[in-house]
Design a protein around this motif. Sequence first.
Motif, mmCIF file in Angstrom:
data_model
loop_
_atom_site.group_PDB
_atom_site.id
_atom_site.type_symbol
_atom_site.label_atom_id
_atom_site.label_comp_id
_atom_site.label_asym_id
_atom_site.label_seq_id
_atom_site.Cartn_x
_atom_site.Cartn_y
_atom_site.Cartn_z
ATOM 1 N N UNK A 24 -22.375 73.015 -10.377
ATOM 2 C CA UNK A 24 -23.254 71.935 -10.761
ATOM 3 C C UNK A 24 -23.963 71.528 -9.563
ATOM 4 N N UNK A 25 -25.349 71.336 -9.494
ATOM 5 C CA UNK A 25 -26.541 70.916 -8.528
ATOM 6 C C UNK A 25 -27.344 69.720 -9.333
ATOM 7 N N UNK A 26 -27.458 68.711 -8.461
ATOM 8 C CA UNK A 26 -28.492 67.796 -8.905
ATOM 9 C C UNK A 26 -28.889 67.126 -7.614
ATOM 10 N N UNK A 27 -30.054 66.368 -7.733
ATOM 11 C CA UNK A 27 -30.766 65.514 -6.605
ATOM 12 C C UNK A 27 -30.850 64.115 -7.033
ATOM 13 N N UNK A 28 -30.464 63.304 -6.144
ATOM 14 C CA UNK A 28 -30.545 61.955 -6.162
ATOM 15 C C UNK A 28 -31.590 61.043 -5.221
ATOM 16 N N UNK A 29 -32.716 60.664 -5.671
ATOM 17 C CA UNK A 29 -33.712 60.182 -4.541
ATOM 18 C C UNK A 29 -33.785 58.736 -4.327
ATOM 19 N N UNK A 30 -34.128 58.394 -3.005
ATOM 20 C CA UNK A 30 -33.957 57.041 -2.928
ATOM 21 C C UNK A 30 -34.791 56.001 -3.966
ATOM 22 N N UNK A 31 -34.339 55.109 -4.530
ATOM 23 C CA UNK A 31 -34.943 54.132 -5.688
ATOM 24 C C UNK A 31 -35.071 54.666 -6.697
ATOM 25 N N UNK A 32 -34.559 55.873 -7.248
ATOM 26 C CA UNK A 32 -34.854 56.340 -8.657
ATOM 27 C C UNK A 32 -33.434 56.097 -9.361
ATOM 28 N N UNK A 33 -33.433 55.714 -10.526
ATOM 29 C CA UNK A 33 -32.598 55.549 -11.739
ATOM 30 C C UNK A 33 -32.265 56.772 -12.171
ATOM 31 N N UNK A 34 -31.256 57.388 -12.162
ATOM 32 C CA UNK A 34 -30.722 58.712 -12.509
ATOM 33 C C UNK A 34 -29.658 58.616 -13.486
ATOM 34 N N UNK A 35 -30.078 59.042 -14.780
ATOM 35 C CA UNK A 35 -28.778 59.202 -15.779
ATOM 36 C C UNK A 35 -28.203 60.304 -15.929
ATOM 37 N N UNK A 36 -26.636 60.012 -15.949
ATOM 38 C CA UNK A 36 -25.898 61.229 -15.962
ATOM 39 C C UNK A 36 -25.252 61.227 -17.505
ATOM 40 N N UNK A 37 -25.339 62.334 -18.285
ATOM 41 C CA UNK A 37 -24.938 62.152 -19.761
ATOM 42 C C UNK A 37 -24.292 63.396 -20.041
ATOM 43 N N UNK A 38 -23.343 63.414 -21.140
ATOM 44 C CA UNK A 38 -22.573 64.454 -21.536
ATOM 45 C C UNK A 38 -21.684 63.845 -22.329
ATOM 46 N N UNK A 39 -20.974 64.738 -23.160
ATOM 47 C CA UNK A 39 -19.911 64.263 -24.082
ATOM 48 C C UNK A 39 -18.514 64.414 -23.435
ATOM 49 N N UNK A 40 -17.564 63.927 -24.099
ATOM 50 C CA UNK A 40 -16.165 63.932 -23.428
ATOM 51 C C UNK A 40 -15.919 65.544 -23.090
ATOM 52 N N UNK A 41 -15.273 65.788 -21.837
ATOM 53 C CA UNK A 41 -14.920 66.941 -21.329
ATOM 54 C C UNK A 41 -16.207 67.474 -20.534
ATOM 55 N N UNK A 42 -17.438 66.727 -20.505
ATOM 56 C CA UNK A 42 -18.657 67.550 -19.797
ATOM 57 C C UNK A 42 -18.698 67.690 -18.426
ATOM 58 N N UNK A 43 -17.651 66.853 -17.777
ATOM 59 C CA UNK A 43 -17.533 66.819 -16.064
ATOM 60 C C UNK A 43 -18.198 65.514 -15.693
ATOM 61 N N UNK A 44 -18.367 64.570 -16.255
ATOM 62 C CA UNK A 44 -19.097 63.327 -15.750
ATOM 63 C C UNK A 44 -18.340 62.661 -14.676
ATOM 64 N N UNK A 45 -16.937 62.406 -15.304
ATOM 65 C CA UNK A 45 -16.068 61.575 -14.390
ATOM 66 C C UNK A 45 -15.524 62.518 -13.197
ATOM 67 N N UNK A 46 -15.189 63.807 -13.448
ATOM 68 C CA UNK A 46 -15.051 64.637 -12.210
ATOM 69 C C UNK A 46 -16.222 64.506 -11.037
#
Length: 508
Positions: A24-46
């Motif tokens: 998994x790859x993604x970038x979080x930029x200064x000052x942005x509000x970045x949504x992380x979404x997915x169903x159960x087991x998608x990997x969000x909590x991990x």
Amino acid sequence: MDEPVLEVVEVSKEFPGVRALDRVSFRLRPGEVHALVGENGAGKSTLIKVLTGVHRPDGGRLLRDGRPVVFGTPIQAQRAGISTIYQEVNLVPLMSIAQNVFLGREPRGPLGLISRSRMHAMAADLLAGYGVTEDVRRPLGSLGVGAQQMVALARAVSVDARVVIMDEPTSSLEPREVETLFEVIGRLHRQGIAILYVSHRLDELYRICDRVTVLRDGKLVHTGPLADLDRLALVSMMLGREIGDVRDHGVTGFGEDGHAAAETLLRAEDLVSRHRLAGVSVTVRAGEIVGLAGLLGSGRSETARAIFGALPLDSGAVVLAGKTVRTGSTSAAISAGMAMLAEDRKADGIIPNLSVRENIVLAALPRLSRYGLVSRAKQDKIVDIFVERLRIKISSPEQKVSELSGGNQQKVLLARWLCTRPTVMLLDEPTRGIDVGAKAEVRKLIDELAAEGMGVLLISSDMEELIEGADRLMVLRDGAIVGDLRGDQVTEGNVLAALAHHEGDADE
């Protein structure tokens, strides 16, 4: 363009038998509000736990301001400017509000002693900006959940955070508190603090988020500007379904289904539970399988738990076979003729150290006992009947249930409830975590139960399972029914359209 304050580069994480994150790859930029979404087991909590030092990735790397970092503990991540606000407030309720804000970094006087006067003044000044005006000397536990959430947010930001991770932050907030939170998020945005925002509420995401990352089954599905995705496309990505001609489907004006003349076994009316259910009504007729569809957090499981008495209600009624059932009492529901297979069979179902026999007869013990004694012969007879009928593969009824496969454990739980001779079965994810063959057998059993006249309420995150198995589908979003699909209207397109629809669509 600003350089990322935090970057995830092809991160993978495995647990025994499960690949929770797969490059998994993604970038979080200064000052942005970045949504992380997915169903159960998608990997969000991990992913959150990797970012906060709870888990170390098995592959890939993390970059903080372009430099590789390794977080071995949560405190290391916090020192690097990464703070987290969890859905459940994880502060100390018996300590004061001020002590919670400055826990572990209390202001001190010239002699190195904690300066309570300074701590109280600093806490009051800080919290005023978050809408919390209570006396900071009060115990945190004396505040409402919403105010506690604001204290947690103030603490997270006050540690010189550059990144704030918010995990379902509005789940326990009142509308006024939600507005305060959004004002705070706007302020953080202007200050250049990056926010990773995890929520299942689409209205919130489209109101405050700049970008979105979608995970499914531990893999990256999409990352990019949220404005480039309409709601239907986002829901389709989360569920892994093709949009196709969904836009042409409607979700209202359905005709009667084939069970119109059958007896109504279960009627749940206007179920309301604060922050969970907003007036949900469901009916189940004899021989009917009614499915509950919806995204994670939509209120599917909460509806079943409320009907079964496992979730307290603020208002509403449950009627089974014409008789009102006392709400908030599982024993009353069971006595009335209801049974429920819980979503998490390990936490709420099997008792691993007991035998298959003991697990099966558990719910039927009151009926099998006489003067406080339980007949072993009756137990053995019931176990033999259901082991044969459900084709449970065991070496002996005395075998520990923990030694069985997931599919056979699920059958044991079904057998337990069938022992009680229920009128209505509530099934929450009955085929999750079991192999293909076992899934087919469980689905066949559900069809057989309905054919025998039992009413079935079926919850599943497997869209195909719902569409193929249900006679009627109720679609939920944010704790409310947004679609009632019957007969030929039970299609994937109609479900997706109901999930993605919102009041403003007609004006856009």
